[in-house]
Design a protein around this motif. Structure first.
Motif, PDB file in Angstrom:
ATOM      1  N   GLU A  94       0.813  -1.209   0.000  1.00 32.09           N
ATOM      2  CA  GLU A  94       0.000   0.000   0.000  1.00 32.09           C
ATOM      3  C   GLU A  94       0.849   1.262   0.000  1.00 32.09           C
ATOM      4  OE1 GLU A  94      -2.841  -0.235   3.154  1.00 32.09           O
ATOM      5  OE2 GLU A  94      -3.561  -2.179   2.498  1.00 32.09           O
ATOM      6  N   GLU A  95       2.049   1.198   0.581  1.00 36.43           N
ATOM      7  CA  GLU A  95       2.918   2.366   0.650  1.00 36.43           C
ATOM      8  C   GLU A  95       3.731   2.553  -0.626  1.00 36.43           C
ATOM      9  OE1 GLU A  95       5.300   2.013   4.150  1.00 36.43           O
ATOM     10  OE2 GLU A  95       3.574   1.596   5.406  1.00 36.43           O
ATOM     11  N   GLU A  96       3.608   1.625  -1.592  1.00 38.16           N
ATOM     12  CA  GLU A  96       4.323   1.657  -2.850  1.00 38.16           C
ATOM     13  C   GLU A  96       5.827   1.764  -2.647  1.00 38.16           C
ATOM     14  OE1 GLU A  96       2.662   4.334  -5.709  1.00 38.16           O
ATOM     15  OE2 GLU A  96       0.645   3.608  -5.371  1.00 38.16           O
ATOM     16  N   LEU A  97       6.353   0.960  -1.729  1.00 38.91           N
ATOM     17  CA  LEU A  97       7.785   0.895  -1.489  1.00 38.91           C
ATOM     18  C   LEU A  97       8.453   0.105  -2.592  1.00 38.91           C
ATOM     19  CD1 LEU A  97       7.720   0.023   2.322  1.00 38.91           C
ATOM     20  CD2 LEU A  97       8.068   2.263   1.286  1.00 38.91           C
ATOM     21  N   VAL A  98       9.715   0.413  -2.868  1.00 38.21           N
ATOM     22  CA  VAL A  98      10.483  -0.363  -3.826  1.00 38.21           C
ATOM     23  C   VAL A  98      11.694  -0.967  -3.123  1.00 38.21           C
ATOM     24  CG1 VAL A  98       9.769   1.007  -5.822  1.00 38.21           C
ATOM     25  CG2 VAL A  98      11.872   1.610  -4.616  1.00 38.21           C
ATOM     26  N   TYR A  99      12.179  -2.068  -3.689  1.00 36.90           N
ATOM     27  CA  TYR A  99      13.410  -2.702  -3.216  1.00 36.90           C
ATOM     28  C   TYR A  99      14.492  -2.408  -4.251  1.00 36.90           C
ATOM     29  CZ  TYR A  99      10.175  -5.600  -0.437  1.00 36.90           C
ATOM     30  OH  TYR A  99       9.204  -6.048   0.415  1.00 36.90           O
ATOM     31  N   ILE A 100      15.671  -2.043  -3.775  1.00 33.43           N
ATOM     32  CA  ILE A 100      16.789  -1.777  -4.668  1.00 33.43           C
ATOM     33  C   ILE A 100      17.932  -2.710  -4.277  1.00 33.43           C
ATOM     34  CG2 ILE A 100      18.440  -0.066  -5.493  1.00 33.43           C
ATOM     35  CD1 ILE A 100      16.361   2.090  -4.848  1.00 33.43           C
ATOM     36  N   TYR A 101      18.405  -3.495  -5.255  1.00 32.25           N
ATOM     37  CA  TYR A 101      19.450  -4.484  -5.007  1.00 32.25           C
ATOM     38  C   TYR A 101      20.589  -4.333  -6.013  1.00 32.25           C
ATOM     39  CZ  TYR A 101      16.105  -7.121  -2.160  1.00 32.25           C
ATOM     40  OH  TYR A 101      15.207  -7.519  -1.202  1.00 32.25           O
ATOM     41  N   ARG A 102      21.761  -4.774  -5.612  1.00 28.10           N
ATOM     42  CA  ARG A 102      22.861  -4.961  -6.551  1.00 28.10           C
ATOM     43  C   ARG A 102      22.566  -6.264  -7.281  1.00 28.10           C
ATOM     44  NH1 ARG A 102      26.819  -5.539  -3.295  1.00 28.10           N
ATOM     45  NH2 ARG A 102      26.977  -3.343  -2.813  1.00 28.10           N
ATOM     46  N   TYR A 103      22.742  -6.247  -8.573  1.00 27.89           N
ATOM     47  CA  TYR A 103      22.371  -7.371  -9.450  1.00 27.89           C
ATOM     48  C   TYR A 103      23.632  -7.975 -10.056  1.00 27.89           C
ATOM     49  CZ  TYR A 103      20.644  -9.452 -13.833  1.00 27.89           C
ATOM     50  OH  TYR A 103      20.375 -10.286 -14.883  1.00 27.89           O
ATOM     51  N   THR A 104      23.727  -9.296 -10.018  1.00 29.49           N
ATOM     52  CA  THR A 104      24.831  -9.998 -10.660  1.00 29.49           C
ATOM     53  C   THR A 104      24.254 -11.100 -11.537  1.00 29.49           C
ATOM     54  OG1 THR A 104      26.210  -9.622  -8.702  1.00 29.49           O
ATOM     55  CG2 THR A 104      26.985 -11.261 -10.276  1.00 29.49           C
ATOM     56  N   ASP A 105      24.604 -11.077 -12.813  1.00 32.21           N
ATOM     57  CA  ASP A 105      24.163 -12.106 -13.750  1.00 32.21           C
ATOM     58  C   ASP A 105      25.054 -13.325 -13.563  1.00 32.21           C
ATOM     59  OD1 ASP A 105      23.438 -13.717 -15.871  1.00 32.21           O
ATOM     60  OD2 ASP A 105      23.502 -12.102 -17.345  1.00 32.21           O
ATOM     61  N   ASP A 106      24.452 -14.434 -13.159  1.00 33.96           N
ATOM     62  CA  ASP A 106      25.195 -15.672 -12.921  1.00 33.96           C
ATOM     63  C   ASP A 106      25.290 -16.529 -14.173  1.00 33.96           C
ATOM     64  OD1 ASP A 106      25.401 -14.895 -10.262  1.00 33.96           O
ATOM     65  OD2 ASP A 106      23.645 -16.061  -9.645  1.00 33.96           O
ATOM     66  N   GLY A 107      24.701 -16.081 -15.263  1.00 37.10           N
ATOM     67  CA  GLY A 107      24.715 -16.835 -16.516  1.00 37.10           C
ATOM     68  C   GLY A 107      23.524 -17.765 -16.625  1.00 37.10           C
ATOM     69  N   ASP A 108      23.210 -18.181 -17.834  1.00 35.39           N
ATOM     70  CA  ASP A 108      22.109 -19.106 -18.113  1.00 35.39           C
ATOM     71  C   ASP A 108      20.774 -18.636 -17.546  1.00 35.39           C
ATOM     72  OD1 ASP A 108      23.808 -20.840 -19.484  1.00 35.39           O
ATOM     73  OD2 ASP A 108      24.365 -21.871 -17.631  1.00 35.39           O
ATOM     74  N   GLY A 109      20.564 -17.314 -17.512  1.00 33.68           N
ATOM     75  CA  GLY A 109      19.297 -16.772 -17.032  1.00 33.68           C
ATOM     76  C   GLY A 109      19.183 -16.658 -15.527  1.00 33.68           C
ATOM     77  N   ALA A 110      20.188 -17.102 -14.790  1.00 33.38           N
ATOM     78  CA  ALA A 110      20.168 -17.000 -13.326  1.00 33.38           C
ATOM     79  C   ALA A 110      20.861 -15.702 -12.899  1.00 33.38           C
ATOM     80  CB  ALA A 110      20.876 -18.198 -12.705  1.00 33.38           C
ATOM     81  N   PHE A 111      20.424 -15.163 -11.785  1.00 38.86           N
ATOM     82  CA  PHE A 111      21.050 -13.951 -11.268  1.00 38.86           C
ATOM     83  C   PHE A 111      20.975 -13.935  -9.758  1.00 38.86           C
ATOM     84  CE2 PHE A 111      16.641 -12.933 -12.207  1.00 38.86           C
ATOM     85  CZ  PHE A 111      16.218 -12.279 -11.062  1.00 38.86           C
ATOM     86  N   THR A 112      21.799 -13.072  -9.153  1.00 41.01           N
ATOM     87  CA  THR A 112      21.839 -12.908  -7.705  1.00 41.01           C
ATOM     88  C   THR A 112      21.517 -11.463  -7.371  1.00 41.01           C
ATOM     89  OG1 THR A 112      23.567 -14.584  -7.539  1.00 41.01           O
ATOM     90  CG2 THR A 112      23.306 -13.115  -5.654  1.00 41.01           C
ATOM     91  N   LEU A 113      20.710 -11.266  -6.336  1.00 43.85           N
ATOM     92  CA  LEU A 113      20.409  -9.930  -5.826  1.00 43.85           C
ATOM     93  C   LEU A 113      21.055  -9.791  -4.457  1.00 43.85           C
ATOM     94  CD1 LEU A 113      16.615  -9.688  -6.722  1.00 43.85           C
ATOM     95  CD2 LEU A 113      18.550  -8.752  -7.990  1.00 43.85           C
TER      96      LEU A 113
END
Length: 114
Positions: free
Chosen positions: A70-89
């Motif tokens: 309801e508060e329209e909060l967002v999450y902001i993460y550092r993103y790392t592409d692990d390859g093959d469509g996988a990623f880490t936040l």
């Protein structure tokens, strides 16, 4: 990632889709990819990917939770592409880095509105 539609709306339209947003024009709908994230307490949340961008050699992802936000909060993460469509936040723990990322996201959001 899944796709999800979010509404952009104004007060000149009458809502006929049942969402209560006063917008029913398909042309005004924007599609977002979605991801499911799991927190340390094993709580899961489906989120729309609002933005994905780089600052220098680091990449970042901005997520909007689609459930109970309801508060329209967002999450902001550092993103790392692990390859093959996988990623880490990763949580951004450095306050200066987080400030820089927030500023960049706000700048990009303002440009999208123009």
């Amino acid at each position: 990632m899944d796709e999800h539609k979010k509404h952009h709306h104004d007060d000149e339209h009458e809502c006929t889709c049942g969402c209560g947003c006063d917008c029913h024009d398909e042309d005004e709908m924007v599609e977002y990819d979605t991801v499911n994230i799991t927190f340390e307490d094993d709580k899961e949340s489906e989120c729309a990917v609002l933005d994905h961008f780089a600052i220098g050699e680091k990449e970042y992802m901005v997520l909007l939770p689609l459930d109970d936000n309801e508060e329209e909060l967002v999450y902001i993460y550092r993103y790392t592409d692990d390859g093959d469509g996988a990623f880490t936040l990763d949580v951004i723990e450095d306050e200066d880095e987080l400030d820089e990322v927030c500023d960049k996201f706000e700048e990009r959001a303002e440009l999208d509105e123009e």
